[in-house]
Design a protein around this motif. Structure first.
Motif, PDB file in Angstrom:
ATOM      1  N   GLN A 146     -59.652  69.074 -13.561  1.00 14.33           N
ATOM      2  CA  GLN A 146     -58.075  68.938 -13.742  1.00 14.33           C
ATOM      3  C   GLN A 146     -57.722  67.589 -13.544  1.00 14.33           C
ATOM      4  OE1 GLN A 146     -56.577  71.750 -14.424  1.00 14.33           O
ATOM      5  NE2 GLN A 146     -58.374  72.737 -14.055  1.00 14.33           N
ATOM      6  N   MET A 147     -58.473  66.810 -13.091  1.00 11.75           N
ATOM      7  CA  MET A 147     -58.137  65.278 -13.190  1.00 11.75           C
ATOM      8  C   MET A 147     -58.598  64.738 -14.408  1.00 11.75           C
ATOM      9  SD  MET A 147     -59.358  64.675  -9.236  1.00 11.75           S
ATOM     10  CE  MET A 147     -59.480  62.850  -9.216  1.00 11.75           C
ATOM     11  N   GLY A 148     -59.350  65.412 -15.333  1.00  6.98           N
ATOM     12  CA  GLY A 148     -59.846  64.883 -16.469  1.00  6.98           C
ATOM     13  C   GLY A 148     -61.097  64.012 -16.253  1.00  6.98           C
ATOM     14  N   VAL A 149     -61.682  64.467 -15.102  1.00  7.31           N
ATOM     15  CA  VAL A 149     -63.127  63.588 -15.117  1.00  7.31           C
ATOM     16  C   VAL A 149     -64.329  64.488 -15.807  1.00  7.31           C
ATOM     17  CG1 VAL A 149     -64.772  62.951 -13.431  1.00  7.31           C
ATOM     18  CG2 VAL A 149     -62.352  62.635 -13.091  1.00  7.31           C
ATOM     19  N   TYR A 150     -65.163  63.941 -16.626  1.00  9.46           N
ATOM     20  CA  TYR A 150     -66.305  64.879 -17.054  1.00  9.46           C
ATOM     21  C   TYR A 150     -67.095  65.210 -16.335  1.00  9.46           C
ATOM     22  CZ  TYR A 150     -70.306  66.052 -20.106  1.00  9.46           C
ATOM     23  OH  TYR A 150     -71.260  66.729 -20.590  1.00  9.46           O
ATOM     24  N   THR A 151     -67.509  66.369 -16.115  1.00  5.20           N
ATOM     25  CA  THR A 151     -68.733  66.982 -15.361  1.00  5.20           C
ATOM     26  C   THR A 151     -70.001  67.342 -15.994  1.00  5.20           C
ATOM     27  OG1 THR A 151     -67.625  69.069 -15.252  1.00  5.20           O
ATOM     28  CG2 THR A 151     -66.872  67.430 -13.721  1.00  5.20           C
ATOM     29  N   ALA A 152     -71.152  66.967 -15.523  1.00  2.92           N
ATOM     30  CA  ALA A 152     -72.473  67.199 -16.442  1.00  2.92           C
ATOM     31  C   ALA A 152     -72.429  68.931 -16.401  1.00  2.92           C
ATOM     32  CB  ALA A 152     -73.575  66.812 -15.598  1.00  2.92           C
ATOM     33  N   ASN A 153     -71.854  69.597 -15.596  1.00  2.00           N
ATOM     34  CA  ASN A 153     -71.866  70.916 -15.547  1.00  2.00           C
ATOM     35  C   ASN A 153     -70.523  71.425 -14.884  1.00  2.00           C
ATOM     36  OD1 ASN A 153     -74.260  72.090 -16.638  1.00  2.00           O
ATOM     37  ND2 ASN A 153     -75.317  71.815 -14.627  1.00  2.00           N
ATOM     38  N   PRO A 154     -69.900  72.228 -15.539  1.00  2.00           N
ATOM     39  CA  PRO A 154     -68.554  72.727 -15.195  1.00  2.00           C
ATOM     40  C   PRO A 154     -68.411  73.786 -14.338  1.00  2.00           C
ATOM     41  CG  PRO A 154     -69.062  73.829 -17.353  1.00  2.00           C
ATOM     42  CD  PRO A 154     -70.175  72.972 -17.115  1.00  2.00           C
ATOM     43  N   SER A 155     -67.491  73.992 -13.753  1.00  2.00           N
ATOM     44  CA  SER A 155     -67.172  74.739 -12.581  1.00  2.00           C
ATOM     45  C   SER A 155     -67.688  76.317 -12.704  1.00  2.00           C
ATOM     46  CB  SER A 155     -66.062  74.514 -11.845  1.00  2.00           C
ATOM     47  OG  SER A 155     -64.979  75.148 -12.469  1.00  2.00           O
ATOM     48  N   LEU A 156     -67.230  76.791 -13.944  1.00  2.00           N
ATOM     49  CA  LEU A 156     -67.479  78.062 -14.395  1.00  2.00           C
ATOM     50  C   LEU A 156     -68.950  78.532 -14.515  1.00  2.00           C
ATOM     51  CD1 LEU A 156     -66.083  80.703 -14.987  1.00  2.00           C
ATOM     52  CD2 LEU A 156     -65.715  79.970 -17.484  1.00  2.00           C
ATOM     53  N   GLY A 157     -69.616  77.309 -15.209  1.00  4.60           N
ATOM     54  CA  GLY A 157     -70.937  77.661 -15.528  1.00  4.60           C
ATOM     55  C   GLY A 157     -71.860  77.874 -14.109  1.00  4.60           C
ATOM     56  N   ILE A 158     -71.228  76.887 -12.953  1.00  2.73           N
ATOM     57  CA  ILE A 158     -71.965  76.835 -11.804  1.00  2.73           C
ATOM     58  C   ILE A 158     -71.845  78.200 -11.112  1.00  2.73           C
ATOM     59  CG2 ILE A 158     -72.124  75.867  -9.679  1.00  2.73           C
ATOM     60  CD1 ILE A 158     -71.312  73.295 -10.995  1.00  2.73           C
ATOM     61  N   SER A 159     -70.603  78.610 -11.299  1.00  7.23           N
ATOM     62  CA  SER A 159     -70.126  79.950 -10.584  1.00  7.23           C
ATOM     63  C   SER A 159     -70.988  81.127 -11.204  1.00  7.23           C
ATOM     64  CB  SER A 159     -68.770  80.282 -10.694  1.00  7.23           C
ATOM     65  OG  SER A 159     -68.073  79.199  -9.988  1.00  7.23           O
ATOM     66  N   ARG A 160     -71.125  81.266 -12.447  1.00  5.67           N
ATOM     67  CA  ARG A 160     -71.783  82.166 -13.187  1.00  5.67           C
ATOM     68  C   ARG A 160     -73.447  82.166 -12.834  1.00  5.67           C
ATOM     69  NH1 ARG A 160     -69.253  80.900 -19.379  1.00  5.67           N
ATOM     70  NH2 ARG A 160     -67.337  82.690 -19.097  1.00  5.67           N
ATOM     71  N   SER A 161     -73.706  81.071 -13.045  1.00  6.76           N
ATOM     72  CA  SER A 161     -75.312  81.133 -12.783  1.00  6.76           C
ATOM     73  C   SER A 161     -75.630  81.287 -11.162  1.00  6.76           C
ATOM     74  CB  SER A 161     -75.898  79.451 -13.112  1.00  6.76           C
ATOM     75  OG  SER A 161     -75.392  78.764 -12.157  1.00  6.76           O
ATOM     76  N   ARG A 162     -74.687  81.185 -10.342  1.00  4.62           N
ATOM     77  CA  ARG A 162     -75.147  81.575  -8.904  1.00  4.62           C
ATOM     78  C   ARG A 162     -75.221  82.978  -8.656  1.00  4.62           C
ATOM     79  NH1 ARG A 162     -74.898  76.551  -6.024  1.00  4.62           N
ATOM     80  NH2 ARG A 162     -76.435  75.545  -7.146  1.00  4.62           N
ATOM     81  N   ASP A 163     -74.262  83.639  -9.382  1.00  6.85           N
ATOM     82  CA  ASP A 163     -74.177  84.939  -9.210  1.00  6.85           C
ATOM     83  C   ASP A 163     -75.300  85.956 -10.103  1.00  6.85           C
ATOM     84  OD1 ASP A 163     -73.841  87.893  -9.058  1.00  6.85           O
ATOM     85  OD2 ASP A 163     -71.675  87.461  -8.601  1.00  6.85           O
ATOM     86  N   LYS A 164     -76.423  86.473  -9.608  1.00  2.90           N
ATOM     87  CA  LYS A 164     -77.358  86.967 -10.596  1.00  2.90           C
ATOM     88  C   LYS A 164     -76.812  88.034 -11.357  1.00  2.90           C
ATOM     89  CE  LYS A 164     -81.597  85.355  -7.928  1.00  2.90           C
ATOM     90  NZ  LYS A 164     -80.927  84.628  -6.839  1.00  2.90           N
ATOM     91  N   LEU A 165     -76.288  88.944 -10.842  1.00  2.63           N
ATOM     92  CA  LEU A 165     -75.467  90.060 -11.442  1.00  2.63           C
ATOM     93  C   LEU A 165     -74.589  89.578 -12.558  1.00  2.63           C
ATOM     94  CD1 LEU A 165     -74.972  92.960 -11.893  1.00  2.63           C
ATOM     95  CD2 LEU A 165     -73.386  92.742  -9.925  1.00  2.63           C
ATOM     96  N   ARG A 166     -73.653  88.661 -12.143  1.00  4.29           N
ATOM     97  CA  ARG A 166     -72.725  88.191 -13.017  1.00  4.29           C
ATOM     98  C   ARG A 166     -73.497  87.355 -14.423  1.00  4.29           C
ATOM     99  NH1 ARG A 166     -68.002  83.730 -11.791  1.00  4.29           N
ATOM    100  NH2 ARG A 166     -66.958  83.811 -13.548  1.00  4.29           N
ATOM    101  N   SER A 167     -74.374  86.595 -14.031  1.00  7.71           N
ATOM    102  CA  SER A 167     -75.091  85.915 -15.104  1.00  7.71           C
ATOM    103  C   SER A 167     -75.832  86.887 -16.165  1.00  7.71           C
ATOM    104  CB  SER A 167     -76.152  84.876 -14.684  1.00  7.71           C
ATOM    105  OG  SER A 167     -77.137  85.668 -14.020  1.00  7.71           O
TER     106      SER A 167
END
Length: 429
Positions: free
Chosen positions: A112-133
């Motif tokens: 939201q602050m406009g900082v580039y992140t190597a991995n976005p929050s949504l991608g991290i959340s998706r990968s952490r939940d094996k069922l969701r991924s």
């Protein structure tokens, strides 16, 4: 086919990688880089710091548990010891599983602050939940082990039967480095394990056991749109899990096109730019077992002798001008406008017509992409003929988008029949 290089045994070696740019970033500018990590002394963090400083970037290590999120109208901010974190060009998240909630909240704030992140929050959340991924990957043409998720004890045996019977692999939804992954050789053992875990409020996946890949898997390190390094991991002794943290060994390999494409597509579908993709070598080709958003660098670098940390820094430096955007959030700011996907069925009247024939532009609608099997056609031209099975991602007037597909007219509103008395103990939102 996967081609093995000569074996290079994993060792706890310490070594430096030469900077391909000769110790400076002559082709670009230096960055103010943050690394989100709770372990500044681990190998991966030290290598990222080393690679960043070799390119003359300013590096700051940030513990997500020591950061405060500050929200005000038009001014999202992050505080460190009560002071604004200041301007950062980019951040590389190294979010441990135990701090996923706080870590992804911090990454969202940076976005939201406009900082580039190597991995976005949504991608991290998706990968952490094996069922969701796995749910997300199953929609695409990506090989995955056949998977079942059940909640009731009576559904366990039917689920295992749908997988072809025992043996099966049982996985906790959240687990890393092979923890919470169990091979059940018989139906009785599988049911006992699952019932025990469920009785302790643990949610599990049941997966078909890929026998031909027993005791080994492939780890591909994806950066951007390519695999920068890969290795085959072997389990130790009778252990079926091949994680290096469980005493396994590794050999550097070159991936063929099918495996490399699968790894990159799996990472991109989940929304990750830097990922460790674990694949099983099945008789039907690669099957994605897991996608890791904070892959360890030690095993892959020591085994392959490839400067993976440097590749990550080069990628971040090239992409820093393009911070993360929530596209749907940005494109739905005007009333009546939004993003929608048009699925094209076999019997759809759209089949055979071009995008120009459909009249999208005249209806204030833009076709952003067309998903056609494994291919994603970006910014499609007006002369592209629509095929059965296509999924057209559009932006524009929602009323116009809805009008493109034939829909049944809504019937008249019907009065309600007699209602049961109000339950005053019912929880209402």
């Amino acid at each position: 086919m996967i081609i093995c290089r000569r074996e290079r045994p994993l060792a706890a070696a310490r070594f430096l990688f030469p900077n391909p740019r000769g110790g400076s970033d002559d082709g670009g500018r230096s960055m103010k880089l943050g690394i989100l990590t709770r372990n500044p002394h681990c190998y991966s963090t030290r290598r990222l710091v080393q690679a960043a400083r070799a390119r003359r970037h300013e590096v700051q290590l940030l513990d997500v548990l020591k950061l405060s999120i500050s929200l005000a109208e038009g001014k999202p901010d992050l505080l460190l010891r009560g002071d604004s974190l200041g301007d950062l060009d980019a951040v590389i998240p190294r979010i441990g599983a135990s701090v996923t909630f706080v870590g992804t909240a911090v990454v969202r704030q940076l976005e939201q602050m406009g900082v580039y992140t190597a991995n976005p929050s949504l991608g991290i959340s998706r990968s952490r939940d094996k069922l969701r991924s796995h749910q997300i990957l199953s929609r695409h043409q990506i090989g995955i082990p056949r998977t079942e998720f059940v909640h009731r004890g009576r559904d366990i045996l039917p689920a295992i039967e749908r997988l072809g019977g025992a043996p099966v692999v049982i996985k906790l939804l959240e687990g890393t480095q092979g923890v919470g992954v169990i091979l059940a050789e018989t139906l009785e053992v599988a049911r006992a394990i699952i019932e025990t875990l469920q009785s302790n409020d643990q949610k599990v996946l049941i997966q078909k056991f890929v026998a031909e890949s027993r005791g080994r898997d492939v780890r591909a390190l994806v950066v951007g749109d390519r695999v920068v390094a890969a290795m085959r991991r072997y389990a130790a002794g009778s252990e079926f899990r091949s994680n290096l943290h469980r005493g396994g060994s590794a050999v550097a390999i070159d991936l063929d096109e099918e495996y490399a494409e699968t790894a990159v597509r799996a990472a991109q579908i989940l929304g990750l730019r830097v990922a460790g993709v674990d694949m099983l070598e099945s008789a039907d080709g690669p099957q994605v077992a897991e996608v890791n958003s904070s892959p360890g660098l030690q095993g892959i670098e020591v085994t392959s002798r490839i400067d993976v940390a440097g590749a990550i820094l080069e990628y971040v430096s090239d992409q820093v001008q393009f911070p993360d955007l929530d596209i749907r959030q940005r494109l739905t700011g005007s009333p009546g406008y939004g993003v929608a996907e048009l699925p094209v069925a076999e019997t759809s009247p759209l089949v055979g017509q071009t995008l120009g024939d459909i009249g999208l532009r005249g209806a204030e609608v833009t076709a952003l992409t067309v998903q056609r099997g494994k291919r994603l056609l970006a910014n499609p031209a007006d002369d592209l003929a629509v095929a059965a099975g296509d999924r057209i991602l559009c932006f524009g007037r929602l009323e116009s988008i809805r009008a493109i597909l034939p829909q049944a007219a809504p019937g008249p509103l019907q009065p309600l029949a007699d209602l049961p008395p109000m339950d005053h103990e019912e929880e209402l939102e």
